[in-house]
Write an enzyme that holds these catalytic residues in place. Structure first.
Site, mmCIF file in Angstrom:
data_model
loop_
_atom_site.group_PDB
_atom_site.id
_atom_site.type_symbol
_atom_site.label_atom_id
_atom_site.label_comp_id
_atom_site.label_asym_id
_atom_site.label_seq_id
_atom_site.Cartn_x
_atom_site.Cartn_y
_atom_site.Cartn_z
ATOM 1 N N GLN A 1 0.944 -0.736 -0.309
ATOM 2 C CA GLN A 1 0.007 0.171 0.324
ATOM 3 C C GLN A 1 1.461 0.839 -0.260
ATOM 4 O OE1 GLN A 1 -1.629 1.470 3.687
ATOM 5 N NE2 GLN A 1 -3.820 0.998 2.555
ATOM 6 N N GLY A 2 1.009 1.789 -1.150
ATOM 7 C CA GLY A 2 1.585 3.108 -0.449
ATOM 8 C C GLY A 2 0.680 4.713 -0.940
ATOM 9 N N TYR A 3 0.145 4.648 0.282
ATOM 10 C CA TYR A 3 -1.040 5.749 0.862
ATOM 11 C C TYR A 3 0.445 7.019 1.349
ATOM 12 C CZ TYR A 3 -4.965 3.173 -0.050
ATOM 13 O OH TYR A 3 -6.504 3.258 -0.734
ATOM 14 N N SER A 4 1.173 6.443 2.959
ATOM 15 C CA SER A 4 1.396 7.678 3.237
ATOM 16 C C SER A 4 3.157 8.410 2.762
ATOM 17 C CB SER A 4 2.054 7.260 4.962
ATOM 18 O OG SER A 4 0.939 6.416 5.651
ATOM 19 N N SER B 1 4.977 -0.828 3.881
ATOM 20 C CA SER B 1 4.769 -2.074 4.424
ATOM 21 C C SER B 1 4.737 -3.035 3.814
ATOM 22 C CB SER B 1 3.801 -2.680 5.722
ATOM 23 O OG SER B 1 3.239 -1.724 6.769
ATOM 24 N N GLU C 1 -11.006 -1.679 6.482
ATOM 25 C CA GLU C 1 -9.730 -2.679 6.985
ATOM 26 C C GLU C 1 -10.298 -2.420 8.254
ATOM 27 O OE1 GLU C 1 -6.805 0.792 6.266
ATOM 28 O OE2 GLU C 1 -5.776 -0.578 7.137
ATOM 29 N N GLU D 1 -5.329 8.995 18.194
ATOM 30 C CA GLU D 1 -6.093 10.173 18.343
ATOM 31 C C GLU D 1 -7.003 10.364 17.262
ATOM 32 O OE1 GLU D 1 -3.167 9.314 18.682
ATOM 33 O OE2 GLU D 1 -2.272 9.813 20.593
HETATM 34 C C1 LIG Z 1 4.619 -0.466 11.645
HETATM 35 C C2 LIG Z 1 4.000 1.066 10.084
HETATM 36 C C3 LIG Z 1 3.549 0.041 9.186
HETATM 37 C C4 LIG Z 1 2.735 1.221 8.115
HETATM 38 N N1 LIG Z 1 2.218 0.265 6.747
HETATM 39 C C5 LIG Z 1 1.606 1.166 5.955
HETATM 40 C C6 LIG Z 1 1.575 0.760 4.551
HETATM 41 O O1 LIG Z 1 1.723 -0.741 4.594
HETATM 42 N N2 LIG Z 1 1.310 1.884 3.803
HETATM 43 C C7 LIG Z 1 0.814 3.164 3.905
HETATM 44 O O2 LIG Z 1 0.637 4.069 3.181
HETATM 45 N N3 LIG Z 1 1.632 4.038 5.475
HETATM 46 C C8 LIG Z 1 2.164 2.856 6.229
HETATM 47 N N4 LIG Z 1 1.942 2.917 7.548
HETATM 48 C C9 LIG Z 1 2.041 4.698 7.424
HETATM 49 C C10 LIG Z 1 0.667 4.991 9.263
HETATM 50 O O3 LIG Z 1 -0.433 5.071 8.130
HETATM 51 C C11 LIG Z 1 0.420 6.884 9.660
HETATM 52 O O4 LIG Z 1 2.288 6.561 9.867
HETATM 53 C C12 LIG Z 1 0.025 6.992 10.104
HETATM 54 O O5 LIG Z 1 -0.867 7.185 9.258
HETATM 55 C C13 LIG Z 1 0.776 8.244 10.994
HETATM 56 O O6 LIG Z 1 0.824 9.133 10.047
HETATM 57 P P1 LIG Z 1 2.247 9.772 10.230
HETATM 58 O O7 LIG Z 1 3.000 8.794 10.657
HETATM 59 O O8 LIG Z 1 2.346 11.093 9.153
HETATM 60 O O9 LIG Z 1 2.501 10.599 11.382
HETATM 61 P P2 LIG Z 1 1.136 12.055 11.544
HETATM 62 O O10 LIG Z 1 0.016 11.848 10.646
HETATM 63 O O11 LIG Z 1 1.904 12.924 11.546
HETATM 64 O O12 LIG Z 1 1.081 12.383 13.102
HETATM 65 C C14 LIG Z 1 1.842 12.106 14.170
HETATM 66 C C15 LIG Z 1 1.018 12.672 15.487
HETATM 67 O O13 LIG Z 1 0.148 13.505 15.594
HETATM 68 C C16 LIG Z 1 -1.165 12.981 16.229
HETATM 69 N N5 LIG Z 1 -2.534 14.055 14.612
HETATM 70 C C17 LIG Z 1 -2.469 13.921 13.998
HETATM 71 N N6 LIG Z 1 -2.962 14.565 13.323
HETATM 72 C C18 LIG Z 1 -3.980 14.914 14.586
HETATM 73 C C19 LIG Z 1 -5.209 15.477 14.425
HETATM 74 N N7 LIG Z 1 -6.194 15.455 13.546
HETATM 75 N N8 LIG Z 1 -5.738 15.221 15.564
HETATM 76 C C20 LIG Z 1 -5.365 14.835 17.145
HETATM 77 N N9 LIG Z 1 -3.637 13.917 16.906
HETATM 78 C C21 LIG Z 1 -2.987 14.058 15.013
HETATM 79 C C22 LIG Z 1 -1.463 11.595 15.498
HETATM 80 O O14 LIG Z 1 -2.001 10.493 16.179
HETATM 81 C C23 LIG Z 1 -0.049 11.453 15.718
HETATM 82 O O15 LIG Z 1 0.456 10.829 17.203
HETATM 83 C C24 LIG Z 1 2.579 2.075 8.367
HETATM 84 C C25 LIG Z 1 2.914 2.800 9.418
HETATM 85 C C26 LIG Z 1 3.644 1.827 10.605
HETATM 86 C C27 LIG Z 1 4.522 3.053 11.546
#
Ligand SMILES: Cc1cc2nc3c(=O)[nH]c(=O)nc-3n(C[C@H](O)[C@H](O)[C@H](O)COP(=O)(O)OP(=O)(O)OC[C@H]3O[C@@H](n4cnc5c(N)ncnc54)[C@H](O)[C@@H]3O)c2cc1C
Length: 399
Positions: A129-132, A164, A247, A386
């Site tokens: 999955q290439g989302y983030s 991942s 999901e 959150e």
């Molecule tokens: C082990 C692992 C596997 C993953 N696998 C994939 C994958 O296969 N494909 C993919 O696309 N992504 C993947 N991800 C990414 C995952 O979806 C993101 O890490 C997640 O959505 C959080 O985004 P971020 O890391 O940019 O943190 P941020 O969005 O920058 O958040 C940082 C902090 O701020 C808080 N925060 C942000 N916005 C708000 C809000 N509006 N209100 C309150 N708090 C807030 C968050 O809760 C967090 O504590 C993976 C992540 C991990 C750790």
């Protein structure tokens, strides 16, 4: 004409028995042992089990029969997953079957169904999955990877983050920006990108558990055929939402927690049986009991969500509550195993090598430590706690 009420009633007991017999006799012992000892499963492990399920006609428990699925209802799916967890059979690899597959069923063309579904069903194609992206996780709609149309191709440039399994995958379903004007959600498109294309570089991200799960994926002018677009140009957000909403309602997660708790209980007993460890069983009894109650609560929540889903009234807040509860509970359960091992003993499993790498042996106890560390990410991946709380609050309080 056959109405719904004419359909033969499902004998759930007989179904349960049939699945149990299959799980007991068909899962290869070596694979079962890897699952039982919580080893990190790789593509070959998942693919081997998927081939066995495919041969039995059970490749896709969540898909309709017309697309090669089992056509089971949610209760059958729950029973199936319960048996699989109890018998230590591997979970099914979710990115194809649980994520992009259902999106393809809903938004794909018949040609795309013919092209992509067989490889998901028999386990020969592996998806990620290439989302983030850096700067686009919780606020996914801010993603910047851009795709410019050039004749029959999109030219894709950007960076994906935390992808991942990209290092093992053949394909990445990828959200890209095709339009920078207007509402940010409306300029997003979903592309299916073969990871073998020129211009793609995959770089591992090292996580604290010392296993390799996640990657950065760099795309530099990657030429992707327009035929690989799923849904309309600019319609990617609808596909992404469709996937994310489903999901979070995954029966497998709750039943695997139940199994994990049993294993943690056994591990506490084993530690208590060591010389000088007699007091441990009493010390951990309360935490284990509390976790048992929380697993039951998760089960009730799941069954209620399943009921809602079967009656077409499932709300996002309920699946978010389930995701929130299960990911935090998983951390609490595995922390019991970690604490029972004791910090000194646990520390022996995570020595830091000269180059700063973590090196951990492959056995049931050290696998538990790997998982303890990896489970820290449970409350981040798939949407942070959150973010789940925001979904719940918005729906309940309309804020
Ligand atoms: C082990 C692992 C596997 C993953 N696998 C994939 C994958 O296969 N494909 C993919 O696309 N992504 C993947 N991800 C990414 C995952 O979806 C993101 O890490 C997640 O959505 C959080 O985004 P971020 O890391 O940019 O943190 P941020 O969005 O920058 O958040 C940082 C902090 O701020 C808080 N925060 C942000 N916005 C708000 C809000 N509006 N209100 C309150 N708090 C807030 C968050 O809760 C967090 O504590 C993976 C992540 C991990 C750790």
């Amino acid at each position: 004409m056959t109405s719904v009420s004419d359909a033969p009633a499902i004998d759930y007991d007989a179904f349960h028995h049939e699945v149990d017999e299959f799980a007991r006799t068909q899962c290869p012992p070596a694979l079962r042992e890897r699952v039982r000892s919580n080893a990190k499963l790789g593509r070959e492990d998942y693919a081997a089990w998927q081939r066995i399920l495919h041969a039995r006609g059970w490749a896709a428990p969540g898909w309709p029969k017309s697309f090669g699925g089992t056509g089971w209802d949610m209760r059958q799916r729950y029973l199936f997953e319960s048996v699989m967890a109890q018998r230590d059979c591997p979970p099914q690899y979710h990115h194809g079957l649980g994520h992009i597959g259902p999106v393809m069923l809903h938004f794909g063309t018949p040609e795309q169904h013919r092209r992509f579904l067989p490889g998901i069903l028999d386990g020969s194609d592996w998806w990620c999955q290439g989302y983030s992206e850096p700067g686009a996780g919780s606020d996914l709609a801010s993603l910047k990877t851009r795709a410019a149309r050039d004749g029959d191709h999109y030219v894709v440039t950007g960076q994906k983050m935390w992808t991942s399994h990209a290092h093992e995958a053949d394909w990445m379903y990828t959200l890209v920006r095709t339009n920078a004007e207007g509402r940010k959600q409306e300029g997003i498109t979903l592309l299916l990108i073969p990871l073998s294309l020129p211009g793609i570089r995959i770089q591992p991200i090292r996580t604290i558990d010392a296993w390799h799960h996640v990657n950065e994926v760099f795309l530099d002018e990657v030429r992707v055929p327009v035929d690989n677009r799923l849904g309309d140009e600019g319609g990617g957000w609808r596909c992404a939402k469709f996937l994310l909403d489903r999901e979070r309602l995954a029966p497998a997660i709750v039943v695997r927690l139940q199994r994990l708790l049993e294993q943690v209980g056994e591990q506490v007993q084993a530690q208590a049986a060591r010389p000088g460890g007699q007091a441990l069983a009493g010390v951990f009894a309360e935490r284990l009991l509390l976790a048992e109650a929380e697993v039951r609560a998760a089960r009730e929540l799941l069954l209620s969500a399943i009921d809602d889903e079967m009656n077409g009234r499932l709300r996002a807040s309920k699946s978010s509550a389930l995701k929130l509860h299960c990911s935090e509970l998983a951390q609490r359960i595995i922390a019991i195993a970690f604490d029972a091992l004791g910090a000194r003993r646990a520390a022996r499993f995570v020595p830091v090598a000269d180059d700063g790498r973590l090196e951990v042996a492959e056995d049931a106890e050290s696998n538990m430590i790997h998982n303890y560390l990896f489970y820290r990410s449970r409350t981040i991946a798939g949407g942070t706690s959150e973010v789940q709380k925001n979904v719940i609050a918005r729906e309940l309080f309309g804020s």
